[in-house]
Scaffold this motif. Structure first.
Motif, PDB file in Angstrom:
ATOM      1  N   LEU A 118       0.828  -1.202   0.000  1.00 29.46           N
ATOM      2  CA  LEU A 118       0.000   0.000   0.000  1.00 29.46           C
ATOM      3  C   LEU A 118       0.866   1.257   0.000  1.00 29.46           C
ATOM      4  CD1 LEU A 118      -2.656   1.569   0.288  1.00 29.46           C
ATOM      5  CD2 LEU A 118      -2.468   1.242   2.772  1.00 29.46           C
ATOM      6  N   HIS A 119       1.947   1.272   0.744  1.00 32.91           N
ATOM      7  CA  HIS A 119       2.810   2.450   0.789  1.00 32.91           C
ATOM      8  C   HIS A 119       3.338   2.801  -0.605  1.00 32.91           C
ATOM      9  CE1 HIS A 119       3.718   1.374   5.266  1.00 32.91           C
ATOM     10  NE2 HIS A 119       2.492   1.853   5.091  1.00 32.91           N
ATOM     11  N   GLY A 120       3.706   1.792  -1.362  1.00 31.99           N
ATOM     12  CA  GLY A 120       4.165   2.042  -2.725  1.00 31.99           C
ATOM     13  C   GLY A 120       3.070   2.610  -3.606  1.00 31.99           C
ATOM     14  N   ARG A 121       1.843   2.134  -3.406  1.00 33.71           N
ATOM     15  CA  ARG A 121       0.706   2.636  -4.183  1.00 33.71           C
ATOM     16  C   ARG A 121       0.427   4.104  -3.852  1.00 33.71           C
ATOM     17  NH1 ARG A 121      -2.249   1.527  -7.471  1.00 33.71           N
ATOM     18  NH2 ARG A 121      -4.275   0.983  -6.588  1.00 33.71           N
ATOM     19  N   LEU A 122       0.433   4.437  -2.565  1.00 35.32           N
ATOM     20  CA  LEU A 122       0.164   5.812  -2.151  1.00 35.32           C
ATOM     21  C   LEU A 122       1.230   6.777  -2.664  1.00 35.32           C
ATOM     22  CD1 LEU A 122      -0.877   5.051   1.539  1.00 35.32           C
ATOM     23  CD2 LEU A 122      -2.399   5.954  -0.242  1.00 35.32           C
ATOM     24  N   ALA A 123       2.489   6.371  -2.581  1.00 38.07           N
ATOM     25  CA  ALA A 123       3.576   7.222  -3.067  1.00 38.07           C
ATOM     26  C   ALA A 123       3.428   7.484  -4.562  1.00 38.07           C
ATOM     27  CB  ALA A 123       4.925   6.569  -2.761  1.00 38.07           C
ATOM     28  N   ALA A 124       3.060   6.454  -5.307  1.00 44.33           N
ATOM     29  CA  ALA A 124       2.905   6.612  -6.755  1.00 44.33           C
ATOM     30  C   ALA A 124       1.817   7.624  -7.090  1.00 44.33           C
ATOM     31  CB  ALA A 124       2.588   5.260  -7.397  1.00 44.33           C
ATOM     32  N   LEU A 125       0.706   7.595  -6.363  1.00 43.65           N
ATOM     33  CA  LEU A 125      -0.407   8.483  -6.671  1.00 43.65           C
ATOM     34  C   LEU A 125      -0.105   9.942  -6.341  1.00 43.65           C
ATOM     35  CD1 LEU A 125      -3.579   6.455  -5.637  1.00 43.65           C
ATOM     36  CD2 LEU A 125      -2.457   6.618  -7.850  1.00 43.65           C
ATOM     37  N   GLU A 126       0.706  10.189  -5.316  1.00 38.78           N
ATOM     38  CA  GLU A 126       1.043  11.577  -4.974  1.00 38.78           C
ATOM     39  C   GLU A 126       2.368  12.009  -5.597  1.00 38.78           C
ATOM     40  OE1 GLU A 126      -0.373  14.043  -3.949  1.00 38.78           O
ATOM     41  OE2 GLU A 126      -1.934  13.603  -2.478  1.00 38.78           O
ATOM     42  N   GLY A 127       3.006  11.141  -6.390  1.00 40.09           N
ATOM     43  CA  GLY A 127       4.277  11.506  -7.011  1.00 40.09           C
ATOM     44  C   GLY A 127       5.378  11.733  -6.002  1.00 40.09           C
ATOM     45  N   ALA A 128       5.425  10.878  -4.963  1.00 36.85           N
ATOM     46  CA  ALA A 128       6.389  11.022  -3.877  1.00 36.85           C
ATOM     47  C   ALA A 128       7.376   9.869  -3.867  1.00 36.85           C
ATOM     48  CB  ALA A 128       5.660  11.079  -2.532  1.00 36.85           C
ATOM     49  N   GLU A 129       8.495  10.058  -3.173  1.00 34.81           N
ATOM     50  CA  GLU A 129       9.468   8.980  -3.018  1.00 34.81           C
ATOM     51  C   GLU A 129       8.949   7.859  -2.134  1.00 34.81           C
ATOM     52  OE1 GLU A 129      13.845  11.135  -3.375  1.00 34.81           O
ATOM     53  OE2 GLU A 129      13.117  10.491  -1.420  1.00 34.81           O
ATOM     54  N   ALA A 130       8.181   8.224  -1.108  1.00 35.46           N
ATOM     55  CA  ALA A 130       7.781   7.240  -0.102  1.00 35.46           C
ATOM     56  C   ALA A 130       6.453   7.657   0.512  1.00 35.46           C
ATOM     57  CB  ALA A 130       8.852   7.113   0.982  1.00 35.46           C
ATOM     58  N   ALA A 131       5.834   6.714   1.214  1.00 37.45           N
ATOM     59  CA  ALA A 131       4.567   6.969   1.893  1.00 37.45           C
ATOM     60  C   ALA A 131       4.440   6.022   3.065  1.00 37.45           C
ATOM     61  CB  ALA A 131       3.389   6.786   0.940  1.00 37.45           C
ATOM     62  N   VAL A 132       3.536   6.378   3.971  1.00 37.44           N
ATOM     63  CA  VAL A 132       3.210   5.489   5.079  1.00 37.44           C
ATOM     64  C   VAL A 132       1.715   5.634   5.343  1.00 37.44           C
ATOM     65  CG1 VAL A 132       3.716   7.200   6.879  1.00 37.44           C
ATOM     66  CG2 VAL A 132       3.851   4.760   7.417  1.00 37.44           C
ATOM     67  N   ALA A 133       1.061   4.516   5.615  1.00 34.78           N
ATOM     68  CA  ALA A 133      -0.368   4.512   5.931  1.00 34.78           C
ATOM     69  C   ALA A 133      -0.553   4.506   7.437  1.00 34.78           C
ATOM     70  CB  ALA A 133      -1.048   3.303   5.306  1.00 34.78           C
ATOM     71  N   THR A 134      -1.630   5.122   7.890  1.00 38.51           N
ATOM     72  CA  THR A 134      -1.893   5.265   9.318  1.00 38.51           C
ATOM     73  C   THR A 134      -3.303   4.779   9.642  1.00 38.51           C
ATOM     74  OG1 THR A 134      -2.819   7.501   9.151  1.00 38.51           O
ATOM     75  CG2 THR A 134      -0.420   7.317   9.304  1.00 38.51           C
ATOM     76  N   SER A 167     -16.819   4.390   2.684  1.00 43.74           N
ATOM     77  CA  SER A 167     -17.385   4.592   4.026  1.00 43.74           C
ATOM     78  C   SER A 167     -17.327   3.335   4.892  1.00 43.74           C
ATOM     79  CB  SER A 167     -18.837   5.099   3.912  1.00 43.74           C
ATOM     80  OG  SER A 167     -18.902   6.264   3.125  1.00 43.74           O
ATOM     81  N   ASP A 168     -16.245   2.567   4.747  1.00 44.62           N
ATOM     82  CA  ASP A 168     -16.136   1.320   5.517  1.00 44.62           C
ATOM     83  C   ASP A 168     -14.739   1.088   6.078  1.00 44.62           C
ATOM     84  OD1 ASP A 168     -14.757   0.749   3.181  1.00 44.62           O
ATOM     85  OD2 ASP A 168     -16.070  -0.881   2.540  1.00 44.62           O
ATOM     86  N   LEU A 169     -13.942   2.159   6.189  1.00 45.32           N
ATOM     87  CA  LEU A 169     -12.561   2.004   6.633  1.00 45.32           C
ATOM     88  C   LEU A 169     -12.069   3.294   7.267  1.00 45.32           C
ATOM     89  CD1 LEU A 169      -9.769   0.490   6.568  1.00 45.32           C
ATOM     90  CD2 LEU A 169      -9.408   1.562   4.337  1.00 45.32           C
ATOM     91  N   SER A 170     -11.344   3.174   8.388  1.00 46.93           N
ATOM     92  CA  SER A 170     -10.640   4.302   8.985  1.00 46.93           C
ATOM     93  C   SER A 170      -9.167   4.180   8.632  1.00 46.93           C
ATOM     94  CB  SER A 170     -10.814   4.304  10.510  1.00 46.93           C
ATOM     95  OG  SER A 170     -10.009   5.305  11.100  1.00 46.93           O
ATOM     96  N   ALA A 171      -8.623   5.208   7.987  1.00 45.50           N
ATOM     97  CA  ALA A 171      -7.219   5.149   7.561  1.00 45.50           C
ATOM     98  C   ALA A 171      -6.711   6.553   7.272  1.00 45.50           C
ATOM     99  CB  ALA A 171      -7.067   4.276   6.312  1.00 45.50           C
ATOM    100  N   GLY A 172      -5.405   6.678   7.212  1.00 47.07           N
ATOM    101  CA  GLY A 172      -4.768   7.928   6.840  1.00 47.07           C
ATOM    102  C   GLY A 172      -3.519   7.645   6.041  1.00 47.07           C
ATOM    103  N   ALA A 173      -2.887   8.694   5.527  1.00 45.69           N
ATOM    104  CA  ALA A 173      -1.676   8.518   4.733  1.00 45.69           C
ATOM    105  C   ALA A 173      -0.825   9.774   4.806  1.00 45.69           C
ATOM    106  CB  ALA A 173      -2.023   8.213   3.277  1.00 45.69           C
ATOM    107  N   VAL A 174       0.489   9.584   4.741  1.00 50.18           N
ATOM    108  CA  VAL A 174       1.450  10.680   4.626  1.00 50.18           C
ATOM    109  C   VAL A 174       2.425  10.313   3.526  1.00 50.18           C
ATOM    110  CG1 VAL A 174       3.050  12.217   5.819  1.00 50.18           C
ATOM    111  CG2 VAL A 174       1.305  10.991   7.132  1.00 50.18           C
ATOM    112  N   THR A 175       2.697  11.251   2.614  1.00 50.30           N
ATOM    113  CA  THR A 175       3.672  11.014   1.555  1.00 50.30           C
ATOM    114  C   THR A 175       4.740  12.096   1.597  1.00 50.30           C
ATOM    115  OG1 THR A 175       2.488  12.322  -0.130  1.00 50.30           O
ATOM    116  CG2 THR A 175       1.869   9.996   0.102  1.00 50.30           C
ATOM    117  N   GLY A 176       5.921  11.775   1.074  1.00 47.27           N
ATOM    118  CA  GLY A 176       7.011  12.735   1.064  1.00 47.27           C
ATOM    119  C   GLY A 176       8.308  12.089   0.628  1.00 47.27           C
ATOM    120  N   SER A 177       9.418  12.747   0.919  1.00 45.48           N
ATOM    121  CA  SER A 177      10.725  12.169   0.610  1.00 45.48           C
ATOM    122  C   SER A 177      10.975  10.962   1.518  1.00 45.48           C
ATOM    123  CB  SER A 177      11.834  13.203   0.815  1.00 45.48           C
ATOM    124  OG  SER A 177      11.981  13.500   2.195  1.00 45.48           O
ATOM    125  N   ARG A 178      11.882  10.123   1.111  1.00 48.78           N
ATOM    126  CA  ARG A 178      12.176   8.934   1.910  1.00 48.78           C
ATOM    127  C   ARG A 178      12.660   9.315   3.310  1.00 48.78           C
ATOM    128  NH1 ARG A 178      13.979   6.679  -1.886  1.00 48.78           N
ATOM    129  NH2 ARG A 178      12.239   5.317  -2.376  1.00 48.78           N
TER     130      ARG A 178
END
Length: 377
Positions: free
Chosen positions: A58-74, A205-216
């Motif tokens: 998932l982190h790789g997917r999120l980074a790709a969508l925001e055009g970032a080096e890396a991401a983390v899901a919360t 409307s069936d999931l609680s989640a967050g995401a942060v993207t940025g440099s590695r």
């Protein structure tokens, strides 16, 4: 614009996906396990650290969508915002916070900033002079939103990113209402992009989640905070969010079109006193939104003639939108933000007459017809 749309729609389906898939599957599997054998050549997979294979996928997917080096899901959008702030601020540091931003973020600052040793100043997101008046040697971060919630304004985003760079600040932006379909803040220099993935990124409307993207390097610092607080998204949640991302572009484009149709209808109606939607030429931030965005978002706010009583009657008269306080799902939602109380930081808040509408993916004509019947047309 059409080329960019095509690229993003393809990216939403394929970005960050391994080819070939595990065992030939085109759907990445759920790795529910919490215990993995140690691999001396790599990172130990562990759920709390967000390094389980499903989480890393998932982190790789999120980074790709925001055009970032890396991401983390919360585990939630608030976990994303607070982890980003913790990664940039320490005891004795100062934050500049722009806009009448999300109430949960306001509440966090109101209740915890002093205890953490942080100070902060609130500024106008569209007035660079207000930023210059409060920046000081101990300022370390600048926080803003792409589209503010719930007043639906668009600040000087490029100016904010440039101001942060000029003063050596970590720039943090909440991109929840826009989504990367509409705007990718990293392209104009923002350091950390946050989302409540509970909203449009998942969209159902069936999931609680967050995401942060940025440099590695920056995401490593955010992940360190999340690891300490145990706020990683679980593997099954990661699977659901990754699945939701596949249809993100299709959903958001339909939602944007629906929001525009409803906004135009309401703006022309004699029983509506005011509509705030950046897609309207009458909106004070329309030119900014038109210059930077690909679409104008799925959320609008409006105020009927007749004040709070008329607003209550209108909300109860609508048949398609659910009366609920979230946004970004496939179903349309309507709420009166003032019912949630006064903003914790004393910022100007919505009046009792204000209504927030989050467009779903229903037919635009059906939504307009529902508003028409609710308004007595």
């Amino acid at each position: 614009m059409s080329d960019r749309r095509t690229r993003f729609e393809t990216l939403a389906v394929h970005g960050g996906e391994p080819r070939p898939g595990r065992g030939g599957s085109v759907v990445f599997p759920i790795y529910q396990g919490t215990v993995f054998e140690a691999d001396t050549g790599g990172e130990m997979p562990y759920i709390r650290l967000g390094t389980n294979p499903s989480q890393r996928h998932l982190h790789g997917r999120l980074a790709a969508l925001e055009g970032a080096e890396a991401a983390v899901a919360t585990a939630s959008g608030m976990a994303a915002i607070t982890a980003a702030l913790h990664s940039a601020l320490g005891a004795g540091d100062h934050l500049i916070a722009a806009g009448a931003f999300y109430g949960g973020t306001q509440q966090f600052l109101a209740e915890h900033a002093e205890r953490l040793g942080w100070t902060f100043d609130l500024v106008d997101p569209g007035d660079a002079e207000s930023w210059r008046k409060v920046v000081r040697p101990d300022t370390k971060a600048f926080l803003t939103e792409t589209i503010t919630n719930p007043d639906i304004r668009v600040g000087d985003l490029a100016g904010a990113a440039g101001f942060a760079r000029e003063h050596g600040l970590t720039s943090i932006i909440d991109n929840t209402l826009a989504t990367p379909v509409v705007f990718q803040p990293h392209t104009i220099g923002f350091d950390l992009v946050c989302h409540s993935a509970t909203k449009a990124l998942n969209g159902h409307s069936d999931l609680s989640a967050g995401a942060v993207t940025g440099s590695r390097a920056r995401i490593e610092r955010v992940a360190s905070v999340l690891n300490a607080y145990g706020a990683a998204l679980d593997p099954h949640g990661a699977f659901l969010l990754s699945r939701g991302l596949k249809t993100l572009a299709l959903r958001v484009r339909q939602q944007n079109a629906n929001a525009m149709a409803v906004a135009e209808y309401l703006a022309a109606h004699e029983r509506i006193a005011q509509v705030s939607y950046p897609g309207l030429a009458s909106h004070p931030d329309h030119d900014r939104a038109a210059a930077w965005f690909d679409g104008y978002g799925s959320v609008l706010s409006f105020r009927p003639v007749g004040g709070a009583e008329a607003a209550e009657v209108l909300v109860k008269s609508l048949r398609l939108p659910y009366a609920a306080s979230s946004l970004g799902g496939v179903e349309s939602l309507v709420t009166r933000p003032a019912a949630g109380g006064h903003p914790p930081l004393g910022l100007p808040g919505p009046s009792g007459a204000d209504i927030r509408f989050s467009a779903g993916i229903e037919g635009a004509a059906d939504l307009v017809a529902d508003f028409a019947q609710a308004l007595g047309d």
